[in-house]
Design a protein around this motif. Structure first.
Motif, PDB file in Angstrom:
ATOM      1  N   ASN A  71       0.858  -1.195   0.000  1.00 10.44           N
ATOM      2  CA  ASN A  71       0.000   0.000   0.000  1.00 10.44           C
ATOM      3  C   ASN A  71       0.890   1.240   0.000  1.00 10.44           C
ATOM      4  O   ASN A  71       2.119   1.115   0.073  1.00 10.44           O
ATOM      5  CB  ASN A  71      -0.936   0.006   1.226  1.00 10.44           C
ATOM      6  CG  ASN A  71      -0.191  -0.353   2.501  1.00 10.44           C
ATOM      7  OD1 ASN A  71       0.889   0.153   2.743  1.00 10.44           O
ATOM      8  ND2 ASN A  71      -0.763  -1.232   3.294  1.00 10.44           N
ATOM      9  N   CYS A  72       0.279   2.406  -0.012  1.00  9.27           N
ATOM     10  CA  CYS A  72       1.084   3.639  -0.054  1.00  9.27           C
ATOM     11  C   CYS A  72       1.855   3.822   1.255  1.00  9.27           C
ATOM     12  O   CYS A  72       2.962   4.356   1.266  1.00  9.27           O
ATOM     13  CB  CYS A  72       0.151   4.824  -0.317  1.00  9.27           C
ATOM     14  SG  CYS A  72       1.017   6.279  -0.874  1.00  9.27           S
ATOM     15  N   THR A  73       1.275   3.357   2.355  1.00  6.54           N
ATOM     16  CA  THR A  73       1.943   3.480   3.662  1.00  6.54           C
ATOM     17  C   THR A  73       3.286   2.757   3.630  1.00  6.54           C
ATOM     18  O   THR A  73       4.304   3.286   4.096  1.00  6.54           O
ATOM     19  CB  THR A  73       1.042   2.863   4.755  1.00  6.54           C
ATOM     20  OG1 THR A  73      -0.201   3.548   4.735  1.00  6.54           O
ATOM     21  CG2 THR A  73       1.680   2.960   6.126  1.00  6.54           C
ATOM     22  N   LEU A  76       5.770   4.701   1.542  1.00  5.89           N
ATOM     23  CA  LEU A  76       6.281   5.887   2.238  1.00  5.89           C
ATOM     24  C   LEU A  76       7.295   5.485   3.309  1.00  5.89           C
ATOM     25  O   LEU A  76       8.351   6.111   3.453  1.00  5.89           O
ATOM     26  CB  LEU A  76       5.117   6.669   2.865  1.00  5.89           C
ATOM     27  CG  LEU A  76       4.223   7.392   1.840  1.00  5.89           C
ATOM     28  CD1 LEU A  76       2.863   7.741   2.430  1.00  5.89           C
ATOM     29  CD2 LEU A  76       4.917   8.658   1.316  1.00  5.89           C
ATOM     30  N   HIS A  97      -0.751  12.959   5.660  1.00  8.15           N
ATOM     31  CA  HIS A  97      -1.389  11.785   6.264  1.00  8.15           C
ATOM     32  C   HIS A  97      -0.442  11.228   7.335  1.00  8.15           C
ATOM     33  O   HIS A  97       0.761  11.438   7.266  1.00  8.15           O
ATOM     34  CB  HIS A  97      -1.572  10.767   5.130  1.00  8.15           C
ATOM     35  CG  HIS A  97      -2.439   9.611   5.429  1.00  8.15           C
ATOM     36  ND1 HIS A  97      -1.966   8.463   6.001  1.00  8.15           N
ATOM     37  CD2 HIS A  97      -3.764   9.396   5.215  1.00  8.15           C
ATOM     38  CE1 HIS A  97      -2.949   7.584   6.119  1.00  8.15           C
ATOM     39  NE2 HIS A  97      -4.061   8.128   5.651  1.00  8.15           N
ATOM     40  N   SER A  99       0.661   8.432   7.457  1.00 17.37           N
ATOM     41  CA  SER A  99       1.631   7.543   6.802  1.00 17.37           C
ATOM     42  C   SER A  99       2.955   8.250   6.537  1.00 17.37           C
ATOM     43  O   SER A  99       3.975   7.597   6.324  1.00 17.37           O
ATOM     44  CB  SER A  99       1.088   7.046   5.458  1.00 17.37           C
ATOM     45  OG  SER A  99      -0.094   6.366   5.666  1.00 17.37           O
ATOM     46  N   ASN A 144       2.403  15.630   0.097  1.00 12.75           N
ATOM     47  CA  ASN A 144       1.379  14.917  -0.677  1.00 12.75           C
ATOM     48  C   ASN A 144       0.881  15.831  -1.792  1.00 12.75           C
ATOM     49  O   ASN A 144       0.896  17.053  -1.680  1.00 12.75           O
ATOM     50  CB  ASN A 144       0.261  14.347   0.216  1.00 12.75           C
ATOM     51  CG  ASN A 144      -0.625  15.386   0.842  1.00 12.75           C
ATOM     52  OD1 ASN A 144      -1.839  15.282   0.840  1.00 12.75           O
ATOM     53  ND2 ASN A 144      -0.027  16.422   1.394  1.00 12.75           N
ATOM     54  N   VAL A 146      -2.235  15.731  -3.386  1.00 12.39           N
ATOM     55  CA  VAL A 146      -3.616  16.169  -3.150  1.00 12.39           C
ATOM     56  C   VAL A 146      -4.005  15.733  -1.734  1.00 12.39           C
ATOM     57  O   VAL A 146      -3.829  14.569  -1.377  1.00 12.39           O
ATOM     58  CB  VAL A 146      -4.568  15.527  -4.187  1.00 12.39           C
ATOM     59  CG1 VAL A 146      -6.020  15.792  -3.829  1.00 12.39           C
ATOM     60  CG2 VAL A 146      -4.276  16.044  -5.596  1.00 12.39           C
ATOM     61  N   ASN A 148      -5.949  14.452   1.448  1.00 15.51           N
ATOM     62  CA  ASN A 148      -7.062  13.510   1.625  1.00 15.51           C
ATOM     63  C   ASN A 148      -8.146  14.086   2.531  1.00 15.51           C
ATOM     64  O   ASN A 148      -9.159  13.450   2.746  1.00 15.51           O
ATOM     65  CB  ASN A 148      -6.570  12.172   2.203  1.00 15.51           C
ATOM     66  CG  ASN A 148      -6.111  12.297   3.636  1.00 15.51           C
ATOM     67  OD1 ASN A 148      -5.408  13.234   3.974  1.00 15.51           O
ATOM     68  ND2 ASN A 148      -6.503  11.377   4.484  1.00 15.51           N
ATOM     69  N   ASP A 173       3.933  11.989  -2.096  1.00 15.59           N
ATOM     70  CA  ASP A 173       2.903  11.031  -1.694  1.00 15.59           C
ATOM     71  C   ASP A 173       1.723  11.259  -2.642  1.00 15.59           C
ATOM     72  O   ASP A 173       0.973  12.221  -2.507  1.00 15.59           O
ATOM     73  CB  ASP A 173       2.508  11.300  -0.232  1.00 15.59           C
ATOM     74  CG  ASP A 173       1.273  10.507   0.181  1.00 15.59           C
ATOM     75  OD1 ASP A 173       0.735   9.747  -0.631  1.00 15.59           O
ATOM     76  OD2 ASP A 173       0.835  10.686   1.345  1.00 15.59           O
ATOM     77  N   ALA A 175      -0.952   9.464  -3.020  1.00 11.43           N
ATOM     78  CA  ALA A 175      -2.082   8.597  -2.633  1.00 11.43           C
ATOM     79  C   ALA A 175      -3.397   9.074  -3.243  1.00 11.43           C
ATOM     80  O   ALA A 175      -4.223   8.268  -3.658  1.00 11.43           O
ATOM     81  CB  ALA A 175      -2.196   8.524  -1.117  1.00 11.43           C
ATOM     82  N   GLN A 176      -3.600  10.393  -3.286  1.00 10.62           N
ATOM     83  CA  GLN A 176      -4.889  10.904  -3.760  1.00 10.62           C
ATOM     84  C   GLN A 176      -4.823  11.457  -5.180  1.00 10.62           C
ATOM     85  O   GLN A 176      -5.802  12.036  -5.649  1.00 10.62           O
ATOM     86  CB  GLN A 176      -5.404  11.989  -2.799  1.00 10.62           C
ATOM     87  CG  GLN A 176      -5.678  11.492  -1.396  1.00 10.62           C
ATOM     88  CD  GLN A 176      -6.752  10.402  -1.336  1.00 10.62           C
ATOM     89  OE1 GLN A 176      -7.559  10.239  -2.248  1.00 10.62           O
ATOM     90  NE2 GLN A 176      -6.749   9.633  -0.270  1.00 10.62           N
ATOM     91  N   PRO A 196      -0.502   4.331  -3.963  1.00 10.39           N
ATOM     92  CA  PRO A 196      -1.276   3.126  -3.663  1.00 10.39           C
ATOM     93  C   PRO A 196      -1.776   2.539  -4.977  1.00 10.39           C
ATOM     94  O   PRO A 196      -1.990   3.274  -5.935  1.00 10.39           O
ATOM     95  CB  PRO A 196      -2.453   3.660  -2.842  1.00 10.39           C
ATOM     96  CG  PRO A 196      -2.635   5.069  -3.334  1.00 10.39           C
ATOM     97  CD  PRO A 196      -1.326   5.560  -3.902  1.00 10.39           C
ATOM     98  N   HIS A 198      -4.635   0.793  -4.988  1.00 13.67           N
ATOM     99  CA  HIS A 198      -6.064   0.482  -4.771  1.00 13.67           C
ATOM    100  C   HIS A 198      -6.984   1.696  -4.772  1.00 13.67           C
ATOM    101  O   HIS A 198      -8.169   1.565  -4.487  1.00 13.67           O
ATOM    102  CB  HIS A 198      -6.212  -0.255  -3.426  1.00 13.67           C
ATOM    103  CG  HIS A 198      -5.760   0.562  -2.249  1.00 13.67           C
ATOM    104  ND1 HIS A 198      -6.648   1.218  -1.444  1.00 13.67           N
ATOM    105  CD2 HIS A 198      -4.524   0.860  -1.771  1.00 13.67           C
ATOM    106  CE1 HIS A 198      -5.972   1.860  -0.507  1.00 13.67           C
ATOM    107  NE2 HIS A 198      -4.676   1.660  -0.683  1.00 13.67           N
ATOM    108  N   LYS A 199      -6.429   2.884  -5.043  1.00 11.92           N
ATOM    109  CA  LYS A 199      -7.304   4.066  -5.071  1.00 11.92           C
ATOM    110  C   LYS A 199      -7.507   4.453  -6.543  1.00 11.92           C
ATOM    111  O   LYS A 199      -8.132   3.708  -7.278  1.00 11.92           O
ATOM    112  CB  LYS A 199      -6.693   5.187  -4.233  1.00 11.92           C
ATOM    113  CG  LYS A 199      -6.508   4.798  -2.747  1.00 11.92           C
ATOM    114  CD  LYS A 199      -6.071   5.970  -1.909  1.00 11.92           C
ATOM    115  CE  LYS A 199      -5.424   5.572  -0.611  1.00 11.92           C
ATOM    116  NZ  LYS A 199      -6.283   5.738   0.562  1.00 11.92           N
TER     117      LYS A 199
END
Ligand SMILES: Cc1ncc(COP(=O)(O)O)c(C=O)c1O
Length: 380
Positions: A71-73, A76, A97, A99, A144, A146, A148, A173, A175-176, A196, A198-199
């Motif tokens: 995952n992104c966590t 990172l 985040h 993370s 990051n 964007v 979250n 990051d 993630a978003q 990530p 999965h997003k």
């Protein structure tokens, strides 16, 4: 069910993603990169094709510079812990985040010097504050793309420029933003890109990745079997093996590749336009409702498909519960693993109700969401 929780994980995924995951398990579920038989080779090929698709999406020269994670966590953690040592200085922002913040807080106790640049009440970061924080020992800027919490787009170009001018590494990051916003690691001078699967990239949960710029040496988080250089008792130095010990999540990674190819086919600009239109629609209607407090820029030029609100002083979990139970609308209340971001915009006590839109949401769903908010406002 109307699903407005795409910032947590995207749902649903394109049908072909489900099909390919099933096929990877059922038809060629062998261990890639280990045995040399046909099934293992087919699984290995599938994983390589995901690296290839991601390289196209992010303009990465060498697909082997992408490391798969859970995952992104994890991405990172690998980037931050692999890079920073006692005595190094790192700059980040209050919009991150946990993370990013939690690993940095652990490292701070171990002697890493940490500066957290504060955002304004819409979650915006002033690049001048990043520049002012640069020290002689600054090794990394990590931000990051964007937020979250507010959807705020952070000043990537400016932060990258500051990093470059001062000989500092730049980590993002995504993630978003991955799968929705243009990310070009070469043009944007990104040294480490955590994402990530999965997003926005439309892969399954349990997938993510870290791009590591060619030649950048970071320590691995784990050692073990890689299926390569098996005679050696030392961890291989070659990428991605150095960072990918153990049997990989082949069905997940292959499903992720299918998601990325789906995005490449649809065109990232078209996906962004759809999400921008939905977000704009939601914001415009939201601003007409008395009793709603909306956070963030509330301007599509400055934000992604994330909008956080409160209704009066009601607890955000209560509103989220009503949306779920009565209206069948899935959102996320609370602090969104971003306590510093909530302190930045002044919602640490109340939390917020976060609506986050994705590729498969429709304008009709936005209307239904708005109607539910109007009804709840009348009731409360
Ligand atoms: C900005 C940001 N960074 C990192 C993460 C962690 O991502 P993951 O859930 O893939 O570990 C999230 C998750 O929501 C996020 O929004």
């Amino acid at each position: 069910m109307i699903y407005f929780d795409n910032a947590a994980t995207s749902f649903p995924k394109p049908e072909i993603v489900y099909d390919e995951i099933y096929s990877a398990m059922k038809n060629y579920g062998a261990n890639p990169g280990r045995s040399g038989h046909k099934l293992a080779l087919k699984a290995g090929r599938g994983i390589y094709e995901t690296r290839d698709a991601l390289s196209q999406l992010f303009n990465i020269k060498n697909p082997m510079n992408i490391v798969f994670t859970m995952n992104c966590t994890e991405s990172l953690n690998l980037g931050l812990k692999g890079l920073l040592k006692k005595g190094d200085h790192v700059i980040t922002t209050s919009m991150e985040h946990n993370s990013v913040i939690r690993p940095l807080k652990v490292m701070e106790k171990q002697g890493v010097d940490l500066t957290i640049v504060k955002g304004d009440n819409k979650g915006r970061i002033d690049p001048a504050d990043i520049e002012k924080s640069v020290q002689k020992n600054t090794k990394l800027i990590v931000i990051n793309h964007v937020s979250n919490l507010t959807g705020t787009i952070l000043p990537m170009e400016e932060a990258s420029k500051i990093a470059k001018e001062n000989g500092i590494l730049f980590m993002v990051d995504a993630a978003q933003s991955a799968g929705v916003y243009d990310i070009d690691v070469q043009k944007m001078d990104i040294d480490l890109l955590a994402f990530p699967g999965h997003k926005g990239l439309l892969g399954p949960q349990g997938t993510g990745g870290l791009y590591i710029r060619e030649g950048l040496k970071i320590k691995e988080l784990k050692e073990g079997g890689t299926g390569s250089i098996s005679h050696s008792l030392e961890q291989p130095e070659v990428l991605p093996d150095k960072y990918e010990s153990g049997t990989p999540n082949s069905p997940g990674v292959i499903g992720l590749g299918t998601g990325v190819r789906y995005i490449l086919e649809k065109g990232i600009k078209n996906i962004r336009k759809h999400e921008e239109d939905l977000t704009n629609h939601f914001i415009e209607e939201l601003l007409k409702i008395d009793g709603v407090k909306a956070y963030g820029p509330l301007d599509i030029k400055e934000q992604g498909a994330v909008v956080s609100i409160n209704i009066g002083n009601e607890d955000s979990s209560e509103i989220s519960y009503i949306l779920d139970e009565v209206y069948n609308i899935a959102v996320r209340p609370g602090l969104h693993c971003a306590p510093l971001a909530h302190k930045t915009i002044g919602t640490f006590e109340q939390g917020v109700v976060r609506f986050s839109f994705g590729i498969f949401n429709t304008h009709d769903e936005i209307e239904q969401g708005i109607k539910a908010i109007k009804d709840i406002c009348k009731e409360i």
